[in-house]
Design an enzyme around this catalytic site. Structure first.
Site, PDB file in Angstrom:
ATOM      1  N   HIS A   1      -3.750 -35.150  15.163  1.00  0.00           N
ATOM      2  CA  HIS A   1      -2.517 -35.871  15.482  1.00  0.00           C
ATOM      3  C   HIS A   1      -1.417 -34.920  15.937  1.00  0.00           C
ATOM      4  O   HIS A   1      -0.261 -35.306  16.025  1.00  0.00           O
ATOM      5  CB  HIS A   1      -2.041 -36.663  14.268  1.00  0.00           C
ATOM      6  CG  HIS A   1      -3.006 -37.732  13.856  1.00  0.00           C
ATOM      7  ND1 HIS A   1      -2.845 -39.053  14.184  1.00  0.00           N
ATOM      8  CD2 HIS A   1      -4.184 -37.666  13.172  1.00  0.00           C
ATOM      9  CE1 HIS A   1      -3.860 -39.763  13.699  1.00  0.00           C
ATOM     10  NE2 HIS A   1      -4.686 -38.944  13.075  1.00  0.00           N
TER      11      HIS A   1
ATOM     12  N   GLY B   1      -4.433  -3.102   5.122  1.00  0.00           N
ATOM     13  CA  GLY B   1      -3.677  -4.245   4.588  1.00  0.00           C
ATOM     14  C   GLY B   1      -4.344  -5.581   4.856  1.00  0.00           C
ATOM     15  O   GLY B   1      -4.447  -6.431   3.972  1.00  0.00           O
ATOM     16  N   ARG B   2      -4.813  -5.789   6.081  1.00  0.00           N
ATOM     17  CA  ARG B   2      -5.376  -7.098   6.413  1.00  0.00           C
ATOM     18  C   ARG B   2      -6.795  -7.281   5.895  1.00  0.00           C
ATOM     19  O   ARG B   2      -7.395  -8.330   6.062  1.00  0.00           O
ATOM     20  CB  ARG B   2      -5.273  -7.358   7.920  1.00  0.00           C
ATOM     21  CG  ARG B   2      -5.906  -6.325   8.812  1.00  0.00           C
ATOM     22  CD  ARG B   2      -5.519  -6.583  10.280  1.00  0.00           C
ATOM     23  NE  ARG B   2      -5.975  -5.546  11.190  1.00  0.00           N
ATOM     24  CZ  ARG B   2      -5.348  -4.414  11.449  1.00  0.00           C
ATOM     25  NH1 ARG B   2      -4.218  -4.128  10.833  1.00  0.00           N
ATOM     26  NH2 ARG B   2      -5.833  -3.552  12.324  1.00  0.00           N
TER      27      ARG B   2
ATOM     28  N   GLU C   1      10.510  -5.215   3.603  1.00  0.00           N
ATOM     29  CA  GLU C   1      10.696  -6.531   3.002  1.00  0.00           C
ATOM     30  C   GLU C   1      10.334  -6.512   1.527  1.00  0.00           C
ATOM     31  O   GLU C   1      11.021  -7.101   0.680  1.00  0.00           O
ATOM     32  CB  GLU C   1       9.808  -7.572   3.703  1.00  0.00           C
ATOM     33  CG  GLU C   1      10.221  -7.922   5.116  1.00  0.00           C
ATOM     34  CD  GLU C   1       9.617  -6.996   6.172  1.00  0.00           C
ATOM     35  OE1 GLU C   1       9.106  -5.904   5.802  1.00  0.00           O
ATOM     36  OE2 GLU C   1       9.665  -7.353   7.356  1.00  0.00           O
TER      37      GLU C   1
ATOM     38  N   GLU D   1      -4.009  -8.785  14.876  1.00  0.00           N
ATOM     39  CA  GLU D   1      -3.535  -7.441  14.544  1.00  0.00           C
ATOM     40  C   GLU D   1      -4.637  -6.398  14.777  1.00  0.00           C
ATOM     41  O   GLU D   1      -4.357  -5.240  15.052  1.00  0.00           O
ATOM     42  CB  GLU D   1      -3.037  -7.396  13.084  1.00  0.00           C
ATOM     43  CG  GLU D   1      -2.184  -6.186  12.776  1.00  0.00           C
ATOM     44  CD  GLU D   1      -1.302  -6.346  11.542  1.00  0.00           C
ATOM     45  OE1 GLU D   1      -0.164  -6.836  11.687  1.00  0.00           O
ATOM     46  OE2 GLU D   1      -1.741  -6.018  10.422  1.00  0.00           O
TER      47      GLU D   1
ATOM     48  N   LYS E   1       0.825  -1.204   0.000  1.00  0.00           N
ATOM     49  CA  LYS E   1       0.000   0.000   0.000  1.00  0.00           C
ATOM     50  C   LYS E   1       0.860   1.256   0.000  1.00  0.00           C
ATOM     51  O   LYS E   1       0.643   2.176  -0.779  1.00  0.00           O
ATOM     52  CB  LYS E   1      -0.903  -0.029   1.231  1.00  0.00           C
ATOM     53  CG  LYS E   1      -1.872   1.129   1.331  1.00  0.00           C
ATOM     54  CD  LYS E   1      -2.881   0.837   2.439  1.00  0.00           C
ATOM     55  CE  LYS E   1      -3.566   2.084   2.926  1.00  0.00           C
ATOM     56  NZ  LYS E   1      -4.499   1.783   4.034  1.00  0.00           N
TER      57      LYS E   1
ATOM     58  N   LYS F   1      10.350  -1.600  14.043  1.00  0.00           N
ATOM     59  CA  LYS F   1      10.893  -1.100  12.769  1.00  0.00           C
ATOM     60  C   LYS F   1      11.949  -0.028  13.003  1.00  0.00           C
ATOM     61  O   LYS F   1      13.015  -0.029  12.385  1.00  0.00           O
ATOM     62  CB  LYS F   1       9.768  -0.485  11.921  1.00  0.00           C
ATOM     63  CG  LYS F   1       8.858  -1.495  11.261  1.00  0.00           C
ATOM     64  CD  LYS F   1       7.891  -0.752  10.327  1.00  0.00           C
ATOM     65  CE  LYS F   1       6.669  -1.591  10.012  1.00  0.00           C
ATOM     66  NZ  LYS F   1       5.638  -0.827   9.296  1.00  0.00           N
TER      67      LYS F   1
END
Lengths: 540, 540
Positions: free
Chosen positions: A385, A268-269, A215, A354, A209, A498
């Site tokens: 399991h 974003g999410r 990253e 978040e 965005k 950050k």
């Protein structure tokens, strides 16, 4: 053992003093005596009252140890929180994300916003239809031309988790491009992904965005070199971007026609429904992307119009709040019984943790109650399991959502029957437990049962029903945020790390530009570890 | 809110009344005032005292808000639990898995058992060297002959999670067979996996200790048909098995020479070190499998010989117990900063939650304290963009393990520097928090800090250090099990659901043989959901 929040008995925001909260506290005093099995015996109609069916989706919450009275008190809490008014504000585009002065309009992307809505002087519907048109044309041309065999999506967080989930959950037509996702700044991720690919048949989609995500930019730079080293200028053709920062994307070298827009009001999410869904359109077809939106829209309408006590996301939220605040449950398990939904827990985990993993309310007051729980999970039957032992016999009660798909997408009927029977049996075992023979002679074979379980059934795993499922969780999380008086739409908690990362890089590497003047030295642990790490690294 | 365990105030096993436990309770009263930052100021040597380095692995626990005195009291609790004696019993092959009358000897697989040890009349070392010889010969012949391009491992739980993790974490030589893993009974899993493969170049490894695991047998049957439909009798050559039940494997049709043995004393979740590791030997080479064992053995020796207060798995366990029982922490995050360790959280999750997710102690008494926490996590930096918000600003304190790799396995140095700086910065932020500017004006930018953090650094991500890492967690979990007085080696919690699944299948499908006579009808929720599901399914 002391109460976790003791030290924070500071000015309260009043929620825990409200009569609705106190009524629930009173309910909680007797709650450990409520046995779900007994509730079924008392009311043969319990299943009918405690499930809701909607357009190929069924939600059953009859296996929660809650009475009709508790549900009534929870609904009263929701009304006292003015939930319906907050909900309407969100859909109407009011700036409910107050710390960032933004509207929250991912629902508009599903055509659930009022007609004529404008944000920052722009008609929202127009923006969406233009974007859709651009996505449709581009995805169709990619597929028609056949030059692109592989699409690599570079993005992290929402732009990674949403498209990855949907890409894996659905099936595309034969011959459509494969999609790969690179998120981690660990250089292994992009190195391994590119290794078998050919630059002249690979398209990159850079999804950020802000177009400033550390990253994503680092990986985008590596991708660009990979293309241009193969053929100078190739990156101009073979890179697209999804961003609200057109300027930086152009400066990076993305061709203007290949920049797909985002807006401030798309978090974003919650961005899967935006141009972030472009890889879905390319791999599965634009019609499947539209079906995804359509499913979400069905839930938007349901959320907006169903009475609170027949409203699936509202009930999911209230049950979660009951267990979290009045039954001391601290985690919640997401258990899709579908291999193709393996990534659903990770997706919901982000949206939930978040959004509501916050201890400061929307007025800046430190809350004196618990908010977002830990969300975790895994696909059934594998999870049986792995960690089901603790769900059945651990010391903590962990509410869980079982997600089943009625119709298989393959011909192995015996597999599917056993899958469904396994899922149902687990919900039954968690609720009923076992305290009779052989448990009375062998305490390690005793199951206390009475674990809270929701069951969600999708008619089939297609784009429409997947859209419904994801929107359900979004709205559930919204409701909990409103009741906990949070701003669910910011994420300031990711900011401090950050800044400190740049300080550490700068100290060890004077070439790196510091983000602030004279950053303070880190603690001795960080300092020593940094020295150790960079020494090992440099000597390697 | 009421104490979770109130209703179970039954006969106590005495742990919480012990003087060592009471000393820790006293410590806990003042614990919320302990600030890690202040501990560093009080003791400039804190980092040196609170970290341990061992053969290319560094463990730092100085970022936990615990004093030296608390550590001393925790060690005293371990001594009171006779930890060292229990540890020695495990290594010596005593039947400490009492509900199943079994020894627990996965450590023997790493050559950590005493010489001459016999179990059930068999020399353990002899069994292991024979198995290794069989694995070495078979894996070398597969690679030498070059006929097999793809290996499909069919197994669920331990036989799936361990080999998947190691396969993804390490790199094999070019040209080695690819390995795929099929675990889920969802028919999508095997259908999708086999779709691009060619039967005459595919080898299946059926991995099930009992050779009775529902999912594994169903998938094995589908695989067998796939081979034999292609060429009658092909399954005889192209299937191997790893099992303690040779008889059933032979009856299924596996050639005797291709059956690799397990023993009762190898638990599923500790089976990576056994013939379950065969896919690693095939894909990466037997020498890498041996290096994995060697790394684990280094930790075995450390665990057996280091004093408790310099013993990494002991300290990991004690810190976890402190946070769980005295600081009300209910979850624990595993955060590998390495894309290739993406599956580590799922692997540790199983070992931990299946071992210690139990509320009945080894003497059959319902415990009156919390045991195993929820284990969850994800790879960094991705997890920063997913759930770190809650770690920093949520209402619950979640201790976390950061796992870093000093040397990259690629040439992208800038990526690696930023990866390491990000990881360190997160540990710093979680510990230090931020309460000054801008937090004092903007409460949503306030970080309370003081979150407990461990940092584990591996020199590099190779088989040896990976073996160390996994063995560390195994022993940590062992220590916690001993202190909580659990039998960490059974898993009765998975049993009830299996029985009920067969009942449900039988009721809806009279052809299925019931596991017991006249199974009782399930609750109305399960009954109604079953009817709904099977109707949708059959009508599809």
């Amino acid at each position: 053992m002391q109460p976790l929040l003791k030290k924070f008995r500071m000015p309260s925001n009043g929620l825990t003093d409200s009569p609705e909260w106190k009524a629930l506290q009173k309910d909680a005093c007797g709650a450990s005596a409520i046995r779900t099995r007994a509730l079924f015996e008392q009311d043969p109609e319990r299943f009918n009252k405690f499930h809701i069916a909607l357009d190929g989706l069924l939600f059953d919450y009859s296996k929660h140890p809650v009475t009709a009275e508790i549900m009534t008190h929870l609904i009263a809490l929701a009304r006292a929180a003015e939930l319906e008014s907050w909900r309407d504000k969100m859909f109407a585009g009011v700036q409910i994300n107050t710390t960032e002065d933004r509207a929250v309009l991912h629902t508009a992307l599903r055509h659930s916003a009022p007609e004529g809505l404008e944000v920052d002087g722009e008609n929202v519907a127009g923006f969406i239809s233009n974007t859709h048109e651009q996505m449709r044309r581009y995805s169709e041309s990619i597929r028609r031309e056949g030059l692109i065999h592989d699409v690599v999506v570079i993005g992290i967080g929402g732009p990674n988790l949403g498209p990855t989930l949907v890409y894996e959950a659905l099936s595309g037509p034969a011959g459509a491009p494969r999609v790969h996702f690179v998120s981690n700044i660990d250089g292994t991720h992009i190195t391994q992904t590119l290794e078998p690919l050919s630059p002249d048949h690979t398209l990159f989609i850079i999804s950020s965005k802000t177009f400033k995500t550390l990253e994503t930019l680092e990986n985008a730079q590596t991708a660009k070199s990979w293309l241009d080293d193969f053929k100078p200028g190739l990156s101009r053709e073979h890179m697209a971007a999804v961003t609200a920062n057109r300027e930086d994307a152009e400066a990076f070298g993305i061709a203007p026609a290949q920049i797909f827009p985002l807006r401030e009001w798309i978090g974003g999410r919650y961005s899967l429904w935006s141009a972030v869904g472009l890889p879905i359109a390319i791999a599965h077809g634009f019609d499947q992307f539209e079906a995804l939106l359509e499913g979400a829209r069905t839930i938007d309408t349901h959320f907006q119009t169903a009475p609170l006590d027949r409203n699936i996301p509202v009930i999911m939220a209230l049950l979660g709040l009951w267990h979290r605040n009045f039954r001391a449950c601290t985690a919640h398990a997401i258990l899709p019984y579908a291999q193709k939904l393996s990534r659903l827990p990770a997706y919901i985990q982000q949206v939930d943790m978040e959004s509501n993993g916050k201890n400061t309310d929307r007025d800046g007051i430190r809350v004196d109650y618990e908010t977002g729980p830990v969300i975790f999970g895994g696909p059934g039957t594998d999870a049986q399991h792995a960690f089901f032992q603790l769900l059945h016999q651990g010391t903590d009660i962990i509410p869980s959502d079982f997600i089943l798909v009625a119709r298989p997408n393959h011909g192995l009927d015996s597999h599917h029957r056993q899958l469904l029977a396994s899922a149902l049996a687990q919900t039954q075992a968690l609720m009923e437990g076992r305290t009779s023979e052989p448990a009375n002679d062998a305490p390690h074979r005793r199951f206390e049962g009475n674990r809270p379980v929701s069951t969600l059934i999708l008619e089939q795993l297609d784009a429409y029903h997947l859209g419904m499922l994801l929107a359900l969780y979004e709205h559930k999380i919204f409701v909990q945020g409103i009741l906990w008086r949070l701003n669910s739409f910011d994420q300031w908690g990711v900011e401090l790390g950050k800044t400190l990362a740049q300080d550490i890089l700068h100290q060890l590497n004077p070439g790196v530009v510091p983000t602030r003047e004279n950053p303070p030295a880190p603690d001795p642990s960080t300092q020593n570890l940094a020295t150790y790490l960079f020494k090992s690294f440099i000597n390697s």
